[in-house]
Design a protein around this motif. Structure first.
Motif, PDB file in Angstrom:
ATOM      1  N   THR A 389      10.119  66.111  64.828  1.00 61.17           N
ATOM      2  CA  THR A 389      10.307  66.792  66.115  1.00 61.17           C
ATOM      3  C   THR A 389      10.009  68.282  66.034  1.00 61.17           C
ATOM      4  O   THR A 389      10.010  68.956  67.061  1.00 61.17           O
ATOM      5  N   SER A 390       9.742  68.804  64.846  1.00 60.65           N
ATOM      6  CA  SER A 390       9.490  70.235  64.687  1.00 60.65           C
ATOM      7  C   SER A 390       8.018  70.561  64.931  1.00 60.65           C
ATOM      8  O   SER A 390       7.142  69.998  64.272  1.00 60.65           O
ATOM      9  N   LYS A 397      13.422  68.794  59.759  1.00 63.09           N
ATOM     10  CA  LYS A 397      13.482  68.071  61.033  1.00 63.09           C
ATOM     11  C   LYS A 397      12.927  66.653  60.923  1.00 63.09           C
ATOM     12  O   LYS A 397      12.896  65.927  61.911  1.00 63.09           O
ATOM     13  N   SER A 465      18.158  62.182  56.835  1.00 61.01           N
ATOM     14  CA  SER A 465      17.529  63.494  56.921  1.00 61.01           C
ATOM     15  C   SER A 465      18.144  64.403  55.872  1.00 61.01           C
ATOM     16  O   SER A 465      19.262  64.178  55.408  1.00 61.01           O
ATOM     17  N   GLU A 469      22.623  68.374  60.581  1.00 59.66           N
ATOM     18  CA  GLU A 469      22.443  68.879  61.944  1.00 59.66           C
ATOM     19  C   GLU A 469      21.299  68.155  62.645  1.00 59.66           C
ATOM     20  O   GLU A 469      21.360  67.901  63.859  1.00 59.66           O
ATOM     21  N   THR A 470      20.267  67.815  61.896  1.00 64.14           N
ATOM     22  CA  THR A 470      19.141  67.090  62.483  1.00 64.14           C
ATOM     23  C   THR A 470      19.578  65.716  62.964  1.00 64.14           C
ATOM     24  O   THR A 470      19.194  65.265  64.054  1.00 64.14           O
ATOM     25  N   ARG A 472      22.585  64.822  63.895  1.00 63.67           N
ATOM     26  CA  ARG A 472      23.452  64.991  65.067  1.00 63.67           C
ATOM     27  C   ARG A 472      22.609  65.227  66.332  1.00 63.67           C
ATOM     28  O   ARG A 472      22.943  64.716  67.412  1.00 63.67           O
ATOM     29  N   GLU A 473      21.547  65.994  66.187  1.00 65.80           N
ATOM     30  CA  GLU A 473      20.674  66.252  67.342  1.00 65.80           C
ATOM     31  C   GLU A 473      20.042  64.960  67.845  1.00 65.80           C
ATOM     32  O   GLU A 473      19.982  64.714  69.057  1.00 65.80           O
ATOM     33  N   VAL A 474      19.581  64.131  66.926  1.00 65.24           N
ATOM     34  CA  VAL A 474      18.942  62.874  67.314  1.00 65.24           C
ATOM     35  C   VAL A 474      19.943  61.949  68.005  1.00 65.24           C
ATOM     36  O   VAL A 474      19.641  61.348  69.047  1.00 65.24           O
ATOM     37  N   ALA A 476      22.763  62.806  69.513  1.00 63.62           N
ATOM     38  CA  ALA A 476      23.186  63.384  70.790  1.00 63.62           C
ATOM     39  C   ALA A 476      22.118  63.176  71.851  1.00 63.62           C
ATOM     40  O   ALA A 476      22.422  62.866  73.017  1.00 63.62           O
ATOM     41  N   ASN A 477      20.856  63.340  71.458  1.00 70.11           N
ATOM     42  CA  ASN A 477      19.763  63.153  72.410  1.00 70.11           C
ATOM     43  C   ASN A 477      19.721  61.716  72.911  1.00 70.11           C
ATOM     44  O   ASN A 477      19.511  61.451  74.098  1.00 70.11           O
TER      45      ASN A 477
END
Length: 585
Positions: A389-390, A397, A465, A469-470, A472-474, A476-477
């Motif tokens: 995603t980066s 990422k 990963s 944090e990466t 968690r982002e996935v 949450a999205n």
């Protein structure tokens, strides 16, 4: 001459296939209909399109762009200067690279003929001729208008050889042929009419020359073989095409031995005879570049086709991929089929008296896993995927996906296998997070540094990963976005989906427009510097760190997105084999 045909022109064709300025698609010097029925494989280079067709194609336009020049020269020089041997010959200049690349304006055919067999009159059994080493390679090049350049290339390649070959003139099929003999054997070279011909065996040279002169008529050709006819829909067009007939490889290995070890039982166990051919071609269709390939045969259980699963309409991991993802790849494997194949081969490798060793290996694996191997494999769906995603392609990422079926049992298996590496485990709602130690190393300051990898286990997927944090982002999205609004909603991703079977076992997508090329370039250069410093510290205190390649520093990477938009591919399995279809636009 052998050096020219095998080591130089073929790799040039692969990476410089779009570098020649204004070629026109030409008939190959030796077409499949002219080839012997003993042909094991061939690669045909037809030549690139010219004029407006070249300008219209996105990939060709990228290659021709002046801003792509540093990368173009670096790739070409790297291939033309890489012989695998040390030489005092100076490397090619950019001008020489461009000059020799002109050889690809003409078509060529590269192939291999299997060793002929003879009949043993006493029992009728077919046996291979008793030559110690067979080299059935052949090469035919249309040298029209390239005679001087070809001679110049040959002289350079001769100068690079460590051993000076013994040269002699022989007559084969009424043609004067140059024979070069060295420690590795003999090669034959002839410039016959508009063709340059090379071969590794005298009989192969004679066969090729006769076919070029039309002296062999009525004999069985490659196109009459069942394997070729089965693959014919995947051949006969495009810039480049290739064909490999698998059963001939089985014949080549049938009598090979390593001490008392024989290959034939292993080939029988893996059922290589069920695989008939590997074939494919590359075509330019307007702005798009189209690549199609297939492994064809009898795709039934108990054969090498067990490696691939039957597929599914949409991979489970796709629901985690956001609409702004730069890249995504998914593959579906048949883990039980792979395991069964390995066991068959293992049983074939052990003598009858040692068959218990296979069961012993199974027992050891079960002790390590805590459950029988088939049960452990049954917890995995066979899906393996990744996404980025980066825009700068930051590895932090990058996310990996492993499909699972039963979360509690999978977690138990992971705790058993990774017991010494799990440093923490915690539950957050319905997701279990695991932190895995990958071991430590000494940093540049002499202090210990530990590497970790993070996992998030959901009901049907394990996400991995380097940064939590990466993950968690996935997650949450996904929780706040429906799957219909993710990457699956991008028109280019599923463009042409209706033309393929319902179940696919492979997906791939890359969006060139979403890459921040300047940031990517800066990151590559910075990582190159760090890597050079680390190597310098580990090897010698006096070593001078190297920098990023010159071509990268000189190049404007924005040129890529100027011409390329996206790449997408799919693969599927049916009764005929495994198929790949890829588009680059």
């Amino acid at each position: 001459m052998k050096t020219l045909t095998v080591r130089s022109l073929l790799p040039i064709a692969v990476l410089l296939s779009i570098c020649v300025p204004n070629g026109a698609r030409a008939q190959a010097p030796l077409e499949p209909a002219q080839m012997s029925s003993r042909t094991v494989f061939y690669v045909i280079w037809h030549g690139v399109p010219g004029g407006e067709a070249r300008k219209a194609n996105s990939l060709l336009a990228l290659w021709d762009d002046a801003d792509f020049g540093p990368a173009r020269s670096a790739m070409a020089a790297g291939m033309l200067n890489s012989s695998g041997e040390k030489t005092e010959q100076p490397k090619l200049s950019r001008e020489q690279v461009q000059e020799f690349a002109g050889l690809l304006e003409n078509s060529f055919t590269l192939g291999y003929l299997s060793e002929p067999v003879r009949r043993n009159l006493s029992n009728g059994a077919a046996v291979v001729d008793s030559k110690p080493a067979w080299n059935g390679i052949f090469f035919v090049y249309d040298r029209s208008g390239k005679e001087e350049l070809l001679s110049k290339a040959i002289l350079r390649l001769r100068a690079e050889e460590k051993e000076t070959p013994r040269l002699s003139q022989v007559t084969i099929g009424g043609v004067q042929v140059l024979k070069a003999e060295g420690k590795s054997g003999a090669t034959y070279w002839a410039e016959h009419g508009k063709y340059a011909v090379s071969a590794g065996e005298r009989t192969v040279m004679e066969d090729i020359l006769s076919r070029l002169d039309g002296k062999i008529s009525g004999a069985a050709s490659l196109t009459q073989s069942a394997a070729y006819q089965e693959a014919q829909a995947n051949l006969g067009s495009g810039l480049l095409e290739f064909f490999l007939r698998i059963p001939d490889l089985e014949k080549l290995a049938a009598d090979s031995k390593a001490g008392t070890f024989q290959m034939r039982p292993l080939l029988d166990a893996v059922r290589l005879d069920a695989v008939h051919s590997v074939s494919g071609h590359v075509t330019f269709e307007g702005a798009k570049t189209h690549v199609q390939a297939a492994i064809l045969g009898d795709a039934v259980p108990g054969t090498p086709f067990d490696i691939w699963s039957a597929g599914q309409p949409s991979p489970a991991s796709l629901s985690f991929v956001p609409v702004d993802a730069v890249s995504y790849t998914s593959a579906q494997l048949n883990l039980q089929g792979i395991y069964d194949t390995v066991k068959r081969v293992a049983r074939a490798a052990f003598p009858q008296a040692q068959q218990g060793n296979v069961d012993l290996i199974d027992t050891i694996a079960q002790q390590k896993l805590g459950v029988p191997v088939p049960d452990a494999l049954g917890l995995l769906s066979g899906e393996f995927a990744s996404m980025q995603t980066s825009p700068s392609m930051d590895t932090a990422k990058q996310v990996y996906f492993f499909g699972i079926r039963k979360k509690p049992e999978t977690l138990k298996l992971m705790r058993t296998v990774l017991s010494d590496q799990i440093t923490s485990e915690r539950n957050e709602a319905d997701v279990t997070f695991l932190k895995i130690s990958l071991g430590g190393k000494e940093g540049s300051a002499g202090s210990a540094q530990w590497n970790f990898f993070n996992l998030a286990v959901t009901s049907n997927m394990v996400l991995g990963s380097s940064r939590i944090e990466t993950l968690r982002e996935v997650l949450a999205n996904r929780a706040h976005t429906s799957s219909a609004a993710g990457l699956a909603a991008v028109p280019q991703f599923h463009a042409g989906r209706a033309q393929f079977p319902e179940n696919l076992n492979g997906f791939s997508y890359f969006d060139f427009q979403k890459v921040d090329w300047q940031a990517l370039k800066d990151r590559w250069i910075e990582e190159a510097k760090k890597s050079a410093v680390a190597k310098s510290a580990n090897s010698s205190q006096n070593a001078v760190p190297s920098t990023a390649p010159d071509w990268l520093a000189q190049m404007n990477l924005q040129v890529v997105s100027r011409h390329l938009h996206y790449s997408s591919s799919v693969s599927w399995k049916d009764a005929k084999g495994i198929h790949w279809d890829q588009w680059l636009e």
